[in-house]
Motif scaffolding. Structure first.
Motif, short mmCIF file in Angstrom:
data_model
loop_
_atom_site.label_atom_id
_atom_site.label_comp_id
_atom_site.label_asym_id
_atom_site.label_seq_id
_atom_site.Cartn_x
_atom_site.Cartn_y
_atom_site.Cartn_z
N GLN A 122 -0.57 6.37 -1.98
CA GLN A 122 -1.77 7.41 -1.44
C GLN A 122 -2.50 8.42 -2.63
O GLN A 122 -3.43 7.41 -3.50
CB GLN A 122 -1.37 8.22 -0.68
CG GLN A 122 -0.65 7.26 0.68
CD GLN A 122 -1.72 6.79 1.35
OE1 GLN A 122 -2.66 6.75 1.82
NE2 GLN A 122 -1.45 5.35 1.38
N THR B 75 4.35 8.10 2.35
CA THR B 75 4.31 7.12 2.42
C THR B 75 6.10 6.39 2.17
O THR B 75 5.71 5.16 1.73
CB THR B 75 3.76 5.68 1.13
OG1 THR B 75 3.90 6.94 0.20
CG2 THR B 75 2.04 6.58 1.39
N ARG C 130 6.96 2.96 3.45
CA ARG C 130 5.74 1.78 2.96
C ARG C 130 6.64 1.25 0.99
O ARG C 130 7.07 0.60 0.71
CB ARG C 130 4.98 2.24 2.60
CG ARG C 130 3.96 2.02 3.18
CD ARG C 130 2.35 2.66 3.79
NE ARG C 130 1.85 2.67 4.75
CZ ARG C 130 -0.12 3.20 4.36
NH1 ARG C 130 -0.72 3.03 3.86
NH2 ARG C 130 -0.04 3.18 5.63
N GLN D 9 1.17 -1.15 -0.07
CA GLN D 9 0.16 0.04 0.02
C GLN D 9 1.20 1.32 -0.40
O GLN D 9 1.08 2.17 0.66
CB GLN D 9 -1.05 0.09 1.40
CG GLN D 9 -2.28 -0.93 1.23
CD GLN D 9 -3.05 -1.49 2.26
OE1 GLN D 9 -2.68 -0.31 3.22
NE2 GLN D 9 -3.82 -2.05 2.26
#
Length: 169
Positions: free
Chosen positions: A102, A143, A146, A99
């Motif tokens: 975004q 992020t 990630r 994920q």
């Protein structure tokens, strides 16, 4: 007099009389919209494409600069014959798994730079190399960790070893 350019984009030969920025040709003329216009000053990374295997901004580069070079965008995942395809497919899957996107505005540039890194890696890639490859890309969504995990995951899937460096994730 109109000058015609012979280009190779995503493995296909293209003839165009378009004059202007490479990004304008890629997005507006060819409809390859994954690369995005961000700052227009080569500062944010949203417009990056692979040029001869290197991640380069395309917002200020002229179409003339693409003649005789191989240009690859994210849409190249449709062409399995390109050397970048296995890396791009692994990265796209890892970004989904982690994920890592975004809003998605920076994602294409991040993926392109990660592809360039993994393609040029010789058996191993380090945390620091990943960070340096992605450093030119502006992302406001937070992020970053990630994204780093996704690139590491894709590197492993592509048969590379990931080594830690002094900088922690």
């Amino acid at each position: 007099m109109l000058h015609t350019h012979s280009l190779k984009i995503n493995g296909e030969s293209i003839q165009t009389g378009f004059e202007g920025a490479a990004l304008q040709l890629i997005r507006n003329q060819l409809g390859l919209t994954a690369s995005r216009f961000g700052c227009g000053q080569e500062q944010c990374g949203a417009c990056h494409v692979l040029i001869d295997g290197q991640s380069k901004p395309s917002c200020q580069m002229t179409v003339d600069a693409l003649v005789g070079r191989s240009v690859v965008t994210l849409e190249s995942a449709q062409n399995p014959e390109l050397p970048s395809s296995p890396y791009l497919n692994a990265l796209q899957a890892a970004f989904i798994d982690e994920q890592a996107a975004q809003c998605g505005y920076c994602t294409s540039g991040l993926l392109i730079s990660a592809v360039a890194l993994l393609m040029s890696a010789h058996e191993t890639v380090s945390d620091l190399q990943i960070r340096e490859a992605l450093e030119p890309h502006l992302c406001r969504c937070g992020t970053h960790n990630r994204v780093l995990r996704a690139v590491k995951k894709a590197a492993l899937q592509c048969g590379l070893k990931v080594t830690p460096s002094e900088v922690s994730a």
